[in-house]
Design an enzyme around this catalytic site. Structure first.
Site, PDB file in Angstrom:
ATOM      1  N   LYS A  45       0.799  -1.211   0.000  1.00  0.00           N
ATOM      2  CA  LYS A  45       0.000   0.000   0.000  1.00  0.00           C
ATOM      3  C   LYS A  45       0.843   1.278   0.000  1.00  0.00           C
ATOM      4  CE  LYS A  45      -3.270  -2.389   3.007  1.00  0.00           C
ATOM      5  NZ  LYS A  45      -3.684  -2.500   4.439  1.00  0.00           N
ATOM      6  N   GLY A  46       2.045   1.188   0.545  1.00  0.00           N
ATOM      7  CA  GLY A  46       2.799   2.394   0.900  1.00  0.00           C
ATOM      8  C   GLY A  46       3.064   3.394  -0.201  1.00  0.00           C
ATOM      9  N   ASP A 105       7.574   2.990  -1.975  1.00  0.00           N
ATOM     10  CA  ASP A 105       7.801   4.127  -1.083  1.00  0.00           C
ATOM     11  C   ASP A 105       9.248   4.172  -0.586  1.00  0.00           C
ATOM     12  OD1 ASP A 105       7.412   1.822   0.399  1.00  0.00           O
ATOM     13  OD2 ASP A 105       5.840   2.625   1.673  1.00  0.00           O
ATOM     14  N   ASP A 108      14.491  -0.267   1.655  1.00  0.00           N
ATOM     15  CA  ASP A 108      15.080  -0.442   2.990  1.00  0.00           C
ATOM     16  C   ASP A 108      16.002  -1.663   2.949  1.00  0.00           C
ATOM     17  OD1 ASP A 108      15.584  -0.380   5.694  1.00  0.00           O
ATOM     18  OD2 ASP A 108      13.545  -0.799   6.336  1.00  0.00           O
ATOM     19  N   LYS A 136      16.629   4.602   1.440  1.00  0.00           N
ATOM     20  CA  LYS A 136      17.064   4.656   2.839  1.00  0.00           C
ATOM     21  C   LYS A 136      18.497   4.170   2.969  1.00  0.00           C
ATOM     22  CE  LYS A 136      13.893   3.765   6.352  1.00  0.00           C
ATOM     23  NZ  LYS A 136      13.296   2.956   7.447  1.00  0.00           N
ATOM     24  N   VAL A 158      10.202   6.252   9.061  1.00  0.00           N
ATOM     25  CA  VAL A 158       9.476   7.430   8.585  1.00  0.00           C
ATOM     26  C   VAL A 158       8.003   7.111   8.346  1.00  0.00           C
ATOM     27  CG1 VAL A 158      11.498   8.519   7.545  1.00  0.00           C
ATOM     28  CG2 VAL A 158      10.117   6.953   6.185  1.00  0.00           C
TER      29      VAL A 158
HETATM   30  P1  IMP Z   1      12.295  -3.615   2.385  1.00  0.00           P
HETATM   31  O1  IMP Z   1      11.643  -4.843   1.805  1.00  0.00           O
HETATM   32  O2  IMP Z   1      12.973  -3.887   3.682  1.00  0.00           O
HETATM   33  O3  IMP Z   1      13.173  -2.869   1.410  1.00  0.00           O
HETATM   34  O4  IMP Z   1      11.144  -2.661   2.838  1.00  0.00           O
HETATM   35  C1  IMP Z   1      10.393  -2.014   1.975  1.00  0.00           C
HETATM   36  C2  IMP Z   1       9.017  -1.833   2.559  1.00  0.00           C
HETATM   37  O5  IMP Z   1       9.021  -1.705   3.973  1.00  0.00           O
HETATM   38  C3  IMP Z   1       8.478  -0.536   2.022  1.00  0.00           C
HETATM   39  O6  IMP Z   1       7.699  -0.787   0.905  1.00  0.00           O
HETATM   40  C4  IMP Z   1       7.679   0.009   3.174  1.00  0.00           C
HETATM   41  O7  IMP Z   1       6.338  -0.387   3.051  1.00  0.00           O
HETATM   42  C5  IMP Z   1       8.250  -0.608   4.403  1.00  0.00           C
HETATM   43  N1  IMP Z   1       9.128   0.328   5.114  1.00  0.00           N
HETATM   44  C6  IMP Z   1      10.475   0.323   5.176  1.00  0.00           C
HETATM   45  N2  IMP Z   1      10.927   1.334   5.900  1.00  0.00           N
HETATM   46  C7  IMP Z   1       9.840   2.013   6.331  1.00  0.00           C
HETATM   47  C8  IMP Z   1       9.660   3.192   7.126  1.00  0.00           C
HETATM   48  O8  IMP Z   1      10.604   3.836   7.616  1.00  0.00           O
HETATM   49  N3  IMP Z   1       8.375   3.582   7.329  1.00  0.00           N
HETATM   50  C9  IMP Z   1       7.307   2.912   6.822  1.00  0.00           C
HETATM   51  N4  IMP Z   1       7.437   1.835   6.049  1.00  0.00           N
HETATM   52  C10 IMP Z   1       8.689   1.383   5.825  1.00  0.00           C
HETATM   53 MG    MG Z   2       5.550  -0.894   1.014  1.00  0.00          MG
END
Ligand code: IMP
Ligand code: MG
Length: 180
Positions: A45-46, A105, A108, A136, A158
């Site tokens: 959703k983000g 969004d 990470d 990030k 965030v």
């Molecule tokens: P990854 O799979 O760890 O790269 O995370 C990506 C997903 O985690 C993003 O699509 C976000 O929905 C969520 N996410 C990562 N960091 C944050 C944050 O600081 N705030 C809110 N959602 C986050």
């Molecule tokens: Mg997301």
């Protein structure tokens, strides 16, 4: 701002005005490549607020993509990644032979985008690029870089501009960090 119901304080990192200005530049970067047969895939959703504004900026830059949505989950209710990515709702459209740009969004750990990229590539997309609001500065669990990003962001949690903590704060027009 202070959330008066919970007394949680949120410090602005990227103000609404800066985001809108940056999106014009980002749309210009994408438009410069003159993408043909383009399919934009916001990962829900983000990314929904970012994607909506970026699509309008792309229109102003003369890009007319098709749009379809992919709903993935990686974070549960907490702020820590579960490490697993699952498809909650799949695309309706066929991606075979298409130029796809995935919109998310935050980049990470990288697991979400890597999962989505592998999925779309395996279905025969011609190219798969990635575009994130926030790159990030966090350790990646997988080796992935975004092809486009609006901002580099410190390694803090965030919210706002579509991003939530436990389903809250998505409506904020800016990106902020929660002050504990
Ligand atoms: P990854 O799979 O760890 O790269 O995370 C990506 C997903 O985690 C993003 O699509 C976000 O929905 C969520 N996410 C990562 N960091 C944050 C944050 O600081 N705030 C809110 N959602 C986050
Ligand atoms: Mg997301």
């Amino acid at each position: 701002m202070t959330d008066t119901t919970t007394a949680i304080r949120i410090e602005t990192i990227f103000p609404a005005k800066d985001i809108q200005q940056r999106l014009e530049g980002l749309a210009a970067e994408i438009a410069a490549k003159q993408p043909k047969n383009l399919l934009i895939v916001p990962i829900l959703k983000g990314s929904f607020v970012f994607a909506a504004d970026l699509l309008r900026a792309l229109n102003a830059a003369g890009v007319s993509p098709e749009v379809d949505f992919l709903t993935l989950s990686s974070y549960k209710k907490s702020r820590a990644s579960s490490g697993q990515v699952a498809i909650l709702r799949d695309l309706d459209l066929d991606v075979e032979g298409r130029h796809v740009i995935l919109i998310d969004d935050v980049l990470d750990s990288g697991r979400t985008l890597a999962f989505a990229k592998d999925l779309i590539s395996a279905r025969g997309a011609e190219t798969v690029e990635t575009c994130v609001l926030l790159d990030k500065q966090a350790p990646r669990a997988v080796n992935i870089t975004a092809d486009y990003h609006a901002f580099v962001c410190p390694n803090v949690f965030v919210v706002g501009y579509g991003m939530d903590v436990a389903h809250r704060y998505r409506e904020l027009p800016f990106v902020g960090r929660i002050l504990d």
